[in-house]
Design a protein around this motif. Structure first.
Motif, PDB file in Angstrom:
ATOM      1  N   LEU A 287     -24.150 -57.921 -11.275  1.00 32.94           N
ATOM      2  CA  LEU A 287     -23.814 -57.305  -9.997  1.00 32.94           C
ATOM      3  C   LEU A 287     -25.051 -57.136  -9.118  1.00 32.94           C
ATOM      4  CD1 LEU A 287     -21.236 -54.573 -11.100  1.00 32.94           C
ATOM      5  CD2 LEU A 287     -20.767 -56.753  -9.987  1.00 32.94           C
ATOM      6  N   ALA A 288     -26.176 -56.739  -9.759  1.00 32.90           N
ATOM      7  CA  ALA A 288     -27.406 -56.589  -8.986  1.00 32.90           C
ATOM      8  C   ALA A 288     -27.837 -57.922  -8.383  1.00 32.90           C
ATOM      9  CB  ALA A 288     -28.514 -56.023  -9.886  1.00 32.90           C
TER      10      ALA A 288
ATOM     11  N   LEU B 283     -33.803 -51.379 -15.829  1.00 28.27           N
ATOM     12  CA  LEU B 283     -32.648 -51.489 -16.721  1.00 28.27           C
ATOM     13  C   LEU B 283     -32.989 -52.266 -17.973  1.00 28.27           C
ATOM     14  CD1 LEU B 283     -29.783 -52.125 -14.138  1.00 28.27           C
ATOM     15  CD2 LEU B 283     -30.127 -50.075 -15.508  1.00 28.27           C
TER      16      LEU B 283
ATOM     17  N   ARG C 160     -22.442 -54.028 -20.848  1.00 30.57           N
ATOM     18  CA  ARG C 160     -22.437 -53.325 -19.570  1.00 30.57           C
ATOM     19  C   ARG C 160     -23.708 -53.608 -18.783  1.00 30.57           C
ATOM     20  NH1 ARG C 160     -20.079 -47.376 -21.419  1.00 30.57           N
ATOM     21  NH2 ARG C 160     -18.037 -48.123 -22.155  1.00 30.57           N
ATOM     22  N   MET C 161     -24.817 -53.661 -19.488  1.00 29.39           N
ATOM     23  CA  MET C 161     -26.072 -53.944 -18.796  1.00 29.39           C
ATOM     24  C   MET C 161     -26.060 -55.345 -18.190  1.00 29.39           C
ATOM     25  SD  MET C 161     -28.013 -51.328 -18.702  1.00 29.39           S
ATOM     26  CE  MET C 161     -26.448 -50.482 -18.430  1.00 29.39           C
TER      27      MET C 161
ATOM     28  N   TYR D 258     -23.088 -51.554 -24.888  1.00 28.14           N
ATOM     29  CA  TYR D 258     -24.096 -51.165 -23.900  1.00 28.14           C
ATOM     30  C   TYR D 258     -24.761 -52.397 -23.298  1.00 28.14           C
ATOM     31  CZ  TYR D 258     -28.173 -48.840 -21.898  1.00 28.14           C
ATOM     32  OH  TYR D 258     -29.132 -48.412 -21.051  1.00 28.14           O
TER      33      TYR D 258
ATOM     34  N   VAL E 172     -33.532 -53.717 -11.675  1.00 25.28           N
ATOM     35  CA  VAL E 172     -33.203 -54.630 -12.780  1.00 25.28           C
ATOM     36  C   VAL E 172     -34.254 -54.550 -13.875  1.00 25.28           C
ATOM     37  CG1 VAL E 172     -32.904 -57.051 -13.415  1.00 25.28           C
ATOM     38  CG2 VAL E 172     -31.872 -56.184 -11.324  1.00 25.28           C
TER      39      VAL E 172
ATOM     40  N   CYS F 193     -34.258 -53.790  -5.536  1.00 26.16           N
ATOM     41  CA  CYS F 193     -33.281 -54.329  -6.492  1.00 26.16           C
ATOM     42  C   CYS F 193     -33.968 -54.924  -7.717  1.00 26.16           C
ATOM     43  CB  CYS F 193     -32.408 -55.387  -5.814  1.00 26.16           C
ATOM     44  SG  CYS F 193     -31.312 -54.718  -4.526  1.00 26.16           S
TER      45      CYS F 193
ATOM     46  N   VAL G  78     -23.375 -56.864 -17.144  1.00 26.38           N
ATOM     47  CA  VAL G  78     -22.533 -56.776 -15.948  1.00 26.38           C
ATOM     48  C   VAL G  78     -23.310 -56.163 -14.792  1.00 26.38           C
ATOM     49  CG1 VAL G  78     -20.474 -55.699 -14.986  1.00 26.38           C
ATOM     50  CG2 VAL G  78     -20.405 -56.660 -17.292  1.00 26.38           C
ATOM     51  N   VAL G  79     -24.078 -55.090 -15.089  1.00 25.77           N
ATOM     52  CA  VAL G  79     -24.875 -54.450 -14.034  1.00 25.77           C
ATOM     53  C   VAL G  79     -25.896 -55.417 -13.460  1.00 25.77           C
ATOM     54  CG1 VAL G  79     -26.578 -52.643 -13.589  1.00 25.77           C
ATOM     55  CG2 VAL G  79     -24.544 -52.127 -14.927  1.00 25.77           C
ATOM     56  N   ILE G  80     -26.536 -56.171 -14.347  1.00 26.24           N
ATOM     57  CA  ILE G  80     -27.545 -57.132 -13.883  1.00 26.24           C
ATOM     58  C   ILE G  80     -26.899 -58.201 -13.017  1.00 26.24           C
ATOM     59  CG2 ILE G  80     -29.162 -58.906 -14.649  1.00 26.24           C
ATOM     60  CD1 ILE G  80     -29.714 -57.151 -17.103  1.00 26.24           C
TER      61      ILE G  80
END
Length: 607
Positions: free
Chosen positions: A455-456, A23, A448-449, A445, A20, A16, A451-453
């Protein structure tokens, strides 16, 4: 098992973290950010000064940049700069940064008049090491404060103020700064004629379009020092029956004093001459008679261009030709640039030299002197049908190689630099819109990144909680197993103790039975001696038989309970040998007990 679970959790956690990191690296690679900043200065009129334009990358390196700067040509004069060309209010900057995190341009200007002015970025393109356009998050500007010498006038008053249509109320006075005027409902514009008390002061108007029923017109006067100002306000009200003037009837009201031949240029006072040596007129001009502030003067009129030249002298008697702008009633120096002949050798294109995007190869006829032409290979702008200029690769007299621009009409050349406003064919509006769209996409972008981070991170936290819970469950299971073992051990010890106690009871009963037999034998031997004793023994035997019966019943009850407990233990075990042995012992014990009590009964009856 716990160790394996811990190792698996560590592996997932590292995976994980790696995702990150990748990303974040992707965001950096796709959208590198940078800033453009300037130096701010305070200078004096007539002083030459330098400013620094700095481009700094937040991450990564800068490969090259192309900037277009704007400035007020009436307040500043561009002198020179590294990798810079331009003038008349616009400067083009183009240079490489050699993969550095910063790039600096140094520009030199001359202050022309007092006041506050600035140098701003009109357009910019900054490329990183991968030739990606960087996202410029901050574009600064240079704030320049130009102060005037002590000799400059601080007079910011008006000599006269007139309007049309209408009449000022109260009557004009230089010390009164607020007025009112009534105009007709059809009036669309207020014409203002403001004459400064000092010829070196300037005026500016705002609010002269009468779009509302009540409007305030401001006349701002700026003194020669550029800092001292005064505002005269005119409150305009539309009323029925008021004076109206049609836009077609508007007549420009003079802003000068008739017969005043003075003029101020860059803070220096001059006098307009009515006569001068007409042989000094440059090529392409003819001498004419015109008027300046209602006075006839000789001037030079351009034959092919709308330019009017007048001859001015300063206080020391030094004179020269100056361009006159009748609309602004102002002068600027007439400067001609003569370019000396330079020789450029045209070379074949070398490896590593890139032709600007948008150019295509073509055969070009160039003038090499004495009306001779030579065909060479060059590159023309693909979208330009007339091909007014071309680009070729050459070497100058100092041995420096590079691209040069050749003008077909004037047959002149200069070192080539890419002008985004011309070469790219993209207008500032389109470019700004593209930059805005790009920044918007980058913002989406990045969101979104984020949000992804997030979530990670949540997944990592949940994974940690699962691993912790699994470890706790495993430890609880071990504790339960250990506790169960201890209980089973305690039960076994209790059963063993009860068996030993039962064995002890059996041995005690056997010893008691043996004692009774010995006693009875002794009684038989003494039976002949005394009948009384026999009677007593008989009574004792009866009582003993009763006691034995009671003891037997009590023991049978106890043994029944013990055998039930042993049977339950045997059912709890999985067909072990030990429970079977305990059951066998119980049966043998019952047989022995029955046998002992049977013998006692028989002896009793026999006696």
């Amino acid at each position: 098992m716990i160790t394996k679970m811990k190792q698996a959790g560590v592996r997932v956690l590292l995976l994980c973290m790696l995702m990150v990191f990748l990303l974040l690296q992707t965001i950096t690679a796709m959208a590198a950010d940078g800033k453009i900043s300037f130096t701010d200065l305070s200078v004096t009129v007539g002083e030459e000064f330098s400013i620094r334009v700095k481009i700094a990358a937040d991450s990564g390196t800068i490969a090259r940049s192309e900037l277009i700067l704007s400035y007020d040509a009436s307040a500043l004069e561009f002198v020179e700069g590294n990798n810079a060309q331009g003038g008349a209010g616009t400067i083009s900057l183009s240079g490489t940064a050699e993969q550095s995190q910063t790039q600096v341009y140094t520009l030199t200007f001359k202050a022309l008049k007092a006041g506050d002015t600035s140098i701003t970025v009109n357009s910019q393109e900054v490329y990183d090491a991968d030739e990606n356009v960087m996202n410029i998050t901050h574009t600064g500007s240079s704030a320049i404060k130009v102060t005037a010498p002590a000799s400059y006038s601080t007079d910011a008053s008006l000599k006269s103020l007139q309007v049309s249509p209408g009449t000022l109320t109260p009557a004009f006075s230089a010390d009164v700064t607020e007025y009112s005027v009534e105009v007709g409902t059809d009036a669309t514009q207020l014409i203002v004629n403001a004459v400064t008390n000092s010829s070196s002061a300037t005026t500016s108007l705002s609010g002269t379009d009468l779009t509302e029923d009540e409007t305030t017109v401001i006349c701002k006067v700026t003194a020669e020092d550029g800092q001292t100002t005064r505002e005269y306000s005119i409150n305009v009200t539309k009323v029925e029956g008021g004076e109206t003037i049609s836009p077609d009837d508007v007549v420009e009201v003079p802003t000068y004093t008739s017969g005043d031949m003075s003029a101020t240029i860059d803070g220096v006072s001059y006098e307009v001459q009515t006569q001068f040596d007409e042989s000094t007129l440059p090529e392409g001009f003819e001498a004419i008679t015109t008027t300046y502030h209602d006075v006839e003067v000789r001037a030079g009129q351009g034959l092919q261009k709308d330019v009017l030249l007048m001859y001015l002298k300063d206080a020391d008697g030094n004179g020269g030709l100056y361009m006159y702008d009748a609309a602004r009633d102002s002068f600027s120096p007439w400067v001609e640039i003569s370019v000396s002949s330079k020789s450029i050798a045209i070379l074949p294109l070398e490896d590593g030299v890139e032709i600007p995007v948008g150019f295509v190869s073509a055969s070009i006829d160039v003038n090499i002197g004495n009306d001779q032409k030579r065909t060479v290979t060059g590159w023309v702008w693909e979208s330009d049908e007339e091909h007014e200029y071309c680009v070729f690769y050459g070497m100058n007299w100092n041995g420096e190689k590079g691209l040069y621009r050749y003008d077909f009409k004037e047959m002149t050349l200069q070192r080539y630099f890419q002008d985004p406003a011309v070469d790219t064919g993209i207008s500032h509006e389109i470019y700004d819109q593209a930059v805005e769209n790009y920044n918007s996409l980058v913002g989406d972008y990045n969101t979104r990144m984020v949000v992804v981070i997030v979530l990670a991170v949540v997944v990592v936290l949940l994974l940690g909680m699962v691993i912790t819970l699994a470890v706790k469950l495993a430890r609880s299971k071990e504790a339960l197993t250990e506790e169960r073992g201890q209980k089973e051990k305690a039960v076994k010890q209790e059963n063993s103790r009860e068996q030993e106690e039962l064995q002890s009871r059996r041995q005690a009963r056997m010893m008691q039975a043996a004692s009774r037999e010995e006693y009875e034998e002794g009684e038989d031997e003494s039976e002949e001696d005394s009948s009384d004793i026999y009677g007593m023994e008989r009574n004792l035997e009866d009582e003993l038989a009763k006691d034995v019966t009671e003891v037997k019943n009590s023991l049978d009850e106890e043994e029944g309970l013990e055998l039930m407990d042993l049977d339950e233990d045997a059912d709890a075990e999985s067909d072990g040998e030990k429970p079977k042995q305990q059951a066998a012992s119980s049966e043998e014990s019952d047989e022995d007990d029955d046998f002992d009590f049977l013998d006692l009964d028989e002896d009793s009856h026999r006696k």
